[in-house]
Motif scaffolding. Structure first.
Motif, PDB file in Angstrom:
ATOM      1  N   ALA A   1       0.841  -1.210   0.000  1.00 40.17           N
ATOM      2  CA  ALA A   1       0.000   0.000   0.000  1.00 40.17           C
ATOM      3  C   ALA A   1       0.874   1.256   0.000  1.00 40.17           C
ATOM      4  O   ALA A   1       0.547   2.250  -0.672  1.00 40.17           O
ATOM      5  CB  ALA A   1      -0.931  -0.007   1.212  1.00 40.17           C
ATOM      6  N   ASN A   2       1.983   1.238   0.735  1.00 40.80           N
ATOM      7  CA  ASN A   2       2.900   2.395   0.718  1.00 40.80           C
ATOM      8  C   ASN A   2       3.424   2.639  -0.692  1.00 40.80           C
ATOM      9  O   ASN A   2       3.462   3.770  -1.183  1.00 40.80           O
ATOM     10  CB  ASN A   2       4.082   2.136   1.656  1.00 40.80           C
ATOM     11  N   LYS A   3       3.833   1.557  -1.352  1.00 36.61           N
ATOM     12  CA  LYS A   3       4.396   1.711  -2.705  1.00 36.61           C
ATOM     13  C   LYS A   3       3.317   2.163  -3.686  1.00 36.61           C
ATOM     14  O   LYS A   3       3.575   2.995  -4.565  1.00 36.61           O
ATOM     15  CB  LYS A   3       5.014   0.390  -3.169  1.00 36.61           C
ATOM     16  N   LEU A   4       2.099   1.623  -3.524  1.00 38.39           N
ATOM     17  CA  LEU A   4       1.017   2.032  -4.431  1.00 38.39           C
ATOM     18  C   LEU A   4       0.700   3.513  -4.244  1.00 38.39           C
ATOM     19  O   LEU A   4       0.448   4.229  -5.227  1.00 38.39           O
ATOM     20  CB  LEU A   4      -0.228   1.161  -4.191  1.00 38.39           C
ATOM     21  N   SER A   5       0.717   3.990  -3.005  1.00 38.97           N
ATOM     22  CA  SER A   5       0.477   5.415  -2.755  1.00 38.97           C
ATOM     23  C   SER A   5       1.489   6.271  -3.538  1.00 38.97           C
ATOM     24  O   SER A   5       1.122   7.268  -4.172  1.00 38.97           O
ATOM     25  CB  SER A   5       0.583   5.688  -1.245  1.00 38.97           C
ATOM     26  N   LEU A   6       2.775   5.856  -3.511  1.00 37.46           N
ATOM     27  CA  LEU A   6       3.810   6.622  -4.222  1.00 37.46           C
ATOM     28  C   LEU A   6       3.646   6.508  -5.741  1.00 37.46           C
ATOM     29  O   LEU A   6       3.862   7.480  -6.477  1.00 37.46           O
ATOM     30  CB  LEU A   6       5.200   6.144  -3.789  1.00 37.46           C
ATOM     31  N   LEU A   7       3.241   5.324  -6.207  1.00 36.95           N
ATOM     32  CA  LEU A   7       3.009   5.158  -7.657  1.00 36.95           C
ATOM     33  C   LEU A   7       1.831   6.030  -8.118  1.00 36.95           C
ATOM     34  O   LEU A   7       1.863   6.610  -9.208  1.00 36.95           O
ATOM     35  CB  LEU A   7       2.719   3.684  -7.977  1.00 36.95           C
ATOM     36  N   ILE A   8       0.781   6.094  -7.297  1.00 34.87           N
ATOM     37  CA  ILE A   8      -0.397   6.909  -7.647  1.00 34.87           C
ATOM     38  C   ILE A   8       0.008   8.382  -7.760  1.00 34.87           C
ATOM     39  O   ILE A   8      -0.392   9.089  -8.693  1.00 34.87           O
ATOM     40  CB  ILE A   8      -1.515   6.710  -6.591  1.00 34.87           C
ATOM     41  N   TRP A   9       0.823   8.836  -6.822  1.00 30.55           N
ATOM     42  CA  TRP A   9       1.284  10.235  -6.881  1.00 30.55           C
ATOM     43  C   TRP A   9       2.087  10.470  -8.167  1.00 30.55           C
ATOM     44  O   TRP A   9       1.883  11.447  -8.886  1.00 30.55           O
ATOM     45  CB  TRP A   9       2.124  10.556  -5.641  1.00 30.55           C
ATOM     46  N   GLN A  10       2.988   9.532  -8.461  1.00 32.24           N
ATOM     47  CA  GLN A  10       3.871   9.704  -9.622  1.00 32.24           C
ATOM     48  C   GLN A  10       3.083   9.636 -10.944  1.00 32.24           C
ATOM     49  O   GLN A  10       3.317  10.427 -11.839  1.00 32.24           O
ATOM     50  CB  GLN A  10       4.948   8.599  -9.608  1.00 32.24           C
ATOM     51  N   ALA A  11       2.148   8.677 -11.015  1.00 34.78           N
ATOM     52  CA  ALA A  11       1.455   8.438 -12.295  1.00 34.78           C
ATOM     53  C   ALA A  11       0.234   9.326 -12.480  1.00 34.78           C
ATOM     54  O   ALA A  11      -0.049   9.768 -13.599  1.00 34.78           O
ATOM     55  CB  ALA A  11       1.035   6.969 -12.382  1.00 34.78           C
ATOM     56  N   PHE A  12      -0.529   9.586 -11.392  1.00 33.75           N
ATOM     57  CA  PHE A  12      -1.788  10.334 -11.520  1.00 33.75           C
ATOM     58  C   PHE A  12      -1.688  11.752 -10.959  1.00 33.75           C
ATOM     59  O   PHE A  12      -2.621  12.548 -11.113  1.00 33.75           O
ATOM     60  CB  PHE A  12      -2.930   9.622 -10.771  1.00 33.75           C
ATOM     61  N   GLY A  13      -0.593  12.033 -10.233  1.00 33.85           N
ATOM     62  CA  GLY A  13      -0.457  13.354  -9.610  1.00 33.85           C
ATOM     63  C   GLY A  13      -1.446  13.571  -8.478  1.00 33.85           C
ATOM     64  O   GLY A  13      -1.789  14.707  -8.149  1.00 33.85           O
ATOM     65  N   LYS A  14      -1.932  12.486  -7.874  1.00 33.55           N
ATOM     66  CA  LYS A  14      -2.894  12.598  -6.767  1.00 33.55           C
ATOM     67  C   LYS A  14      -2.330  11.870  -5.556  1.00 33.55           C
ATOM     68  O   LYS A  14      -1.817  10.757  -5.696  1.00 33.55           O
ATOM     69  CB  LYS A  14      -4.240  11.982  -7.167  1.00 33.55           C
ATOM     70  N   TYR A  15      -2.447  12.525  -4.401  1.00 33.44           N
ATOM     71  CA  TYR A  15      -1.902  11.890  -3.194  1.00 33.44           C
ATOM     72  C   TYR A  15      -3.003  11.161  -2.435  1.00 33.44           C
ATOM     73  O   TYR A  15      -4.028  11.752  -2.092  1.00 33.44           O
ATOM     74  CB  TYR A  15      -1.257  12.942  -2.285  1.00 33.44           C
ATOM     75  N   ILE A  16      -2.793   9.875  -2.191  1.00 34.49           N
ATOM     76  CA  ILE A  16      -3.703   9.093  -1.356  1.00 34.49           C
ATOM     77  C   ILE A  16      -2.875   8.487  -0.228  1.00 34.49           C
ATOM     78  O   ILE A  16      -1.914   7.745  -0.490  1.00 34.49           O
ATOM     79  CB  ILE A  16      -4.392   7.979  -2.172  1.00 34.49           C
ATOM     80  N   HIS A  17      -3.232   8.838   0.997  1.00 32.05           N
ATOM     81  CA  HIS A  17      -2.509   8.280   2.149  1.00 32.05           C
ATOM     82  C   HIS A  17      -2.676   6.758   2.128  1.00 32.05           C
ATOM     83  O   HIS A  17      -3.774   6.255   1.832  1.00 32.05           O
ATOM     84  CB  HIS A  17      -3.089   8.863   3.450  1.00 32.05           C
TER      85      HIS A  17
END
Ligand code: NAP
Length: 338
Positions: A216-232
């Motif tokens: 889940a930590n890695k997915l949060s960082l991937l989401i930020w990188q790919a979608f530009g959206k931060y999800i805790h």
């Protein structure tokens, strides 16, 4: 707050870059090995010599896998924040604190920061980005997501022309190792986990991996990188592999499938849907063929189509390779005065 140097312009006249390692465990020592062993080839590629100036540890006398000169080791982080010869700080401690505080202190002290610490980055990304904005320094964290696989850089540079709408991946090597062996040897979860701990593929407390927190930590960082959206990471639906039995794996195999711990995110009109959960994937698909401790990520891009990346997701040298890749990237920008 310490006085800042203007590193971008000062660098143009310098031929060496100073690094401090926060932590000298698996990743810290692997990073040190990469810098030492490939010193000459890195110098030829980047045009600059990269030296480790200081290494922060808890215990100066601990026995270590890799030896470094005693004068490099310190237990005092101030030695690093106040050292003008340190340009880039590599945070390789683990845990939320003091790792987050030290990253922010390093940025505010005028250092660029590289980190492998997905837990601290994912939980505290907004505060860290504030420090980046305030300091005008760079924060890179390729090693935090899938170890040696250059997925963050690929999203950032090579795929920058694309809108990415979907991410699906096997981003935790420990669970992939356990599920692979359960499938191949018809061995139950508990005995494979015990074996994985003995071989160093799983930690003494495996909950971060097997309960899906790490993914889940890695997915949060991937989401930020790919979608530009931060999800805790706490907001990502999460289920681990602890309840899986051989019967589940056998039933999936009869359908021509394998069970993998899949980190998945889709950026649709309703917003981002993200989850980490065991899922069946066709055995002959890209993710189905990712075995053992390997990681794999599929990115769905509007222009490039699907992009597939696979490689080693952990280990001292594979992770050190990604840490040093980030260091080199910053060094190149410093050299060119970007
Ligand atoms: N292991 C991997 O393959 C891997 C892959 C990708 C990312 N990562 C991430 O990389 C980070 C480091 O992992 P690791 O496996 O290298 O951990 P590790 O082997 O436990 O090493 C941690 C190091 O940090 C030092 N340290 C911890 N807390 C400290 C403190 N408060 N002050 C000073 N030193 C401190 C320890 O010092 P002592 O040696 O003196 O105890 C040790 O050298 C973690 O965030 C992890 O999630 C690891």
């Amino acid at each position: 707050m310490y006085p800042r140097m203007n590193l971008w312009t000062d660098m143009k006249n310098r031929d060496e870059i100073g690094i401090a390692l926060l932590g000298f465990g698996n990743v810290g020592s692997g990073t040190y090995e990469v810098i030492e062993e490939n010193f000459t080839s890195i110098k030829e590629k980047v045009g600059v010599k990269i030296y480790v100036k200081k290494i922060l540890v808890r215990d100066l006398n601990a026995g270590r896998r890799v030896k470094a000169p005693a004068e490099l080791l310190t237990c005092n982080p101030e030695d690093i924040f106040k050292d003008p010869s340190v340009d880039i700080v590599a945070e390789l401690l683990g845990g939320l604190e003091p790792a987050t505080e030290y990253m922010i202190r390093a940025l505010d002290s005028g250092k660029h920061v590289v980190s492998a610490n997905k837990a601290a980055l994912a939980a505290n990304l907004p505060q860290l980005l504030d420090a980046v904005e305030r300091s005008g320094r760079v924060l890179r964290y390729e090693a935090a997501v899938c170890g040696a696989i250059p997925v963050m850089d690929v999203i950032d540079r090579a795929l920058a022309a694309n809108k990415i709408s979907g991410i699906s991946g096997i981003v935790n090597g420990t669970t992939n190792y356990i599920l692979t062996r359960m499938g191949e040897e018809a061995a139950d979860y508990a005995s494979v986990l015990a074996d994985a701990q003995r071989l160093g593929f799983a930690e003494a407390d495996p909950s971060g991996d097997v309960e899906g927190f790490d993914a889940a930590n890695k997915l949060s960082l991937l989401i930020w990188q790919a979608f530009g959206k931060y999800i805790h990471p706490d907001k990502i639906a999460r289920k681990g592999i602890t309840e899986l039995g051989l019967a589940d794996i056998d039933a999936a195999a009869l359908r021509g499938n394998k069970i993998k711990l899949i980190a998945q995110a889709d950026d649709g009109p309703e917003g981002v849907e993200a989850s980490v959960a065991p899922r069946e994937v066709p055995a002959d698909s890209f993710l189905g063929r990712c075995a053992g401790e390997y990681n794999a990520v599929q990115l769905d891009c509007d222009m490039a189509g699907p992009i597939f990346l696979m490689g080693k997701g952990a280990g001292p040298r594979p992770t050190g390779s990604a840490v040093v890749g980030d260091i080199i990237s910053i060094a190149r920008d410093m050299r060119s005065g970007v």
